[in-house]
Design an enzyme around this catalytic site. Structure first.
Site, PDB file in Angstrom:
ATOM      1  N   GLU A   1       1.459  -6.117  12.865  1.00 51.98           N
ATOM      2  CA  GLU A   1       0.536  -6.491  14.015  1.00 51.98           C
ATOM      3  C   GLU A   1       0.101  -7.808  13.656  1.00 51.98           C
ATOM      4  OE1 GLU A   1      -2.969  -3.832  13.066  1.00 51.98           O
ATOM      5  OE2 GLU A   1      -4.090  -4.642  14.933  1.00 51.98           O
TER       6      GLU A   1
ATOM      7  N   ARG B   1       1.029  -1.038   0.106  1.00 44.89           N
ATOM      8  CA  ARG B   1      -0.184   0.051  -0.152  1.00 44.89           C
ATOM      9  C   ARG B   1       0.635   1.201  -0.228  1.00 44.89           C
ATOM     10  NH1 ARG B   1      -3.164  -1.820   5.035  1.00 44.89           N
ATOM     11  NH2 ARG B   1      -2.046  -3.622   4.855  1.00 44.89           N
TER      12      ARG B   1
END
Ligand SMILES: O=P(O)(O)OC[C@H]1O[C@H](OP(=O)(O)OP(=O)(O)O)[C@H](O)[C@@H]1O
Ligand SMILES: Nc1ncnc2[nH]cnc12
Length: 186
Positions: free
Chosen positions: A111, A74
C-alpha cells in the site's frame, strides 16, 4: 488454547474494540491499523492465535501444515505462536539483506511503497505444506510475494491466515497465483 469458531468470534470482537485507526501514517492518505493494543491484551492475543491456527487444521482437527511462515515484522509476532500451537516449524520471511545465508528473493508492491522479501533457500523443503500468517492483507503484494518464495522452494502454500483485510481485493478471487478460497480472515 482452543481454536475454531468460538476463538475466532472472540478475536473478531477484540479486533473491533482494540485496533486503533491512525490516519496519515506512514504517509498522507493511509489509515494505519495499529494492532499493538490487541497484542497487549493477553486474552485477545490468545484468541487471535487460536483463531489463526484453525487455518492449519482440517475439519477433523488434524494438522495439515509442515511449516508456518511469518512475514516481517508483524507477521513474526503472530506466526511464531501459531506454529507452536500447531506443532509445526516457524519460518521467517524477511525484508532484503537481513538473512545471513543463501536466499530466494522476490520484489513486490504494497500500500505504501515497494520492497523485496527473502527466505532462506533451505527453510522449507520441496513438498512441504505451508501456512502464511500476517496481520493485514491490503493489496495482497506481501502474500503473493511470499507464496512465490514458497513455490521457488518447491513447496505449496495451502493456506493464508490474517487478522484483517482492508478491502483492496474485494471482487477479486486470487492473490497472485493463490485462490482466495485458501484465505482465513479473523
Ligand atoms: O497486502 P499488502 O499491501 O502487501 O500489505 C500488507 C503488509 O503490509 C504490512 O507490512 P509492512 O511491509 O508495512 O511491514 P512491517 O510489518 O514491518 O510494518 C503488513 O504487516 C503486511 O505484511
Ligand atoms: N493500512 C495499513 N495498516 C496497517 N498495516 C498495513 N499494511 C498495509 N497497509 C496497512
Amino acid at each position: 488454547m482452543t481454536d475454531g469458531p468460538a476463538a475466532r468470534a472472540r478475536a473478531r470482537a477484540a479486533l473491533e474494540q482494540l485496533v486503533v485507526d491512525v490516519p496519515d501514517f506512514p504517509e498522507p492518505g493511509v489509515v494505519f491499523k495499529d494492532i499493538t493494543p490487541v497484542l497487549a491484551d493477553h486474552t485477545a492475543f490468545t484468541d487471535l492465535v487460536a483463531g489463526l491456527a484453525s487455518a492449519g487444521r482440517d475439519a477433523d482437527g488434524t494438522v495439515r501444515v509442515d511449516k508456518v511462515i511469518g512475514m516481517e515484522a508483524r507477521g513474526f509476532i503472530l506466526a511464531a505462536p501459531v506454529a507452536l500451537s500447531l506443532g509445526a516449524g516457524f519460518v521467517p520471511v524477511r525484508k532484503a539483506g537481513k538473512l545471513p545465508r543463501a536466499t530466494h528473493a522476490v520484489s513486490y508492491s504494497l500500500e505504501y511503497g515497494r520492497a523485496t522479501l527473502e527466505m532462506h533457500a533451505d527453510a522449507v523443503e520441496a513438498g512441504d505444506r505451508v501456512l502464511l500468517v500476517d496481520d493485514v492483507l491490503a493489496t495482497g503484494g506481501t502474500v503473493a510475494a511470499t507464496a512465490e518464495l514458497v513455490a521457488r522452494a518447491g513447496a505449496t502454500t495451502v493456506g493464508v491466515a490474517v487478522l484483517m483485510e482492508l478491502g483492496f481485493l474485494s471482487g477479486r478471487d486470487v492473490v497472485g497465483d493463490l485462490a482466495i478460497t485458501t484465505l482465513l480472515t479473523i
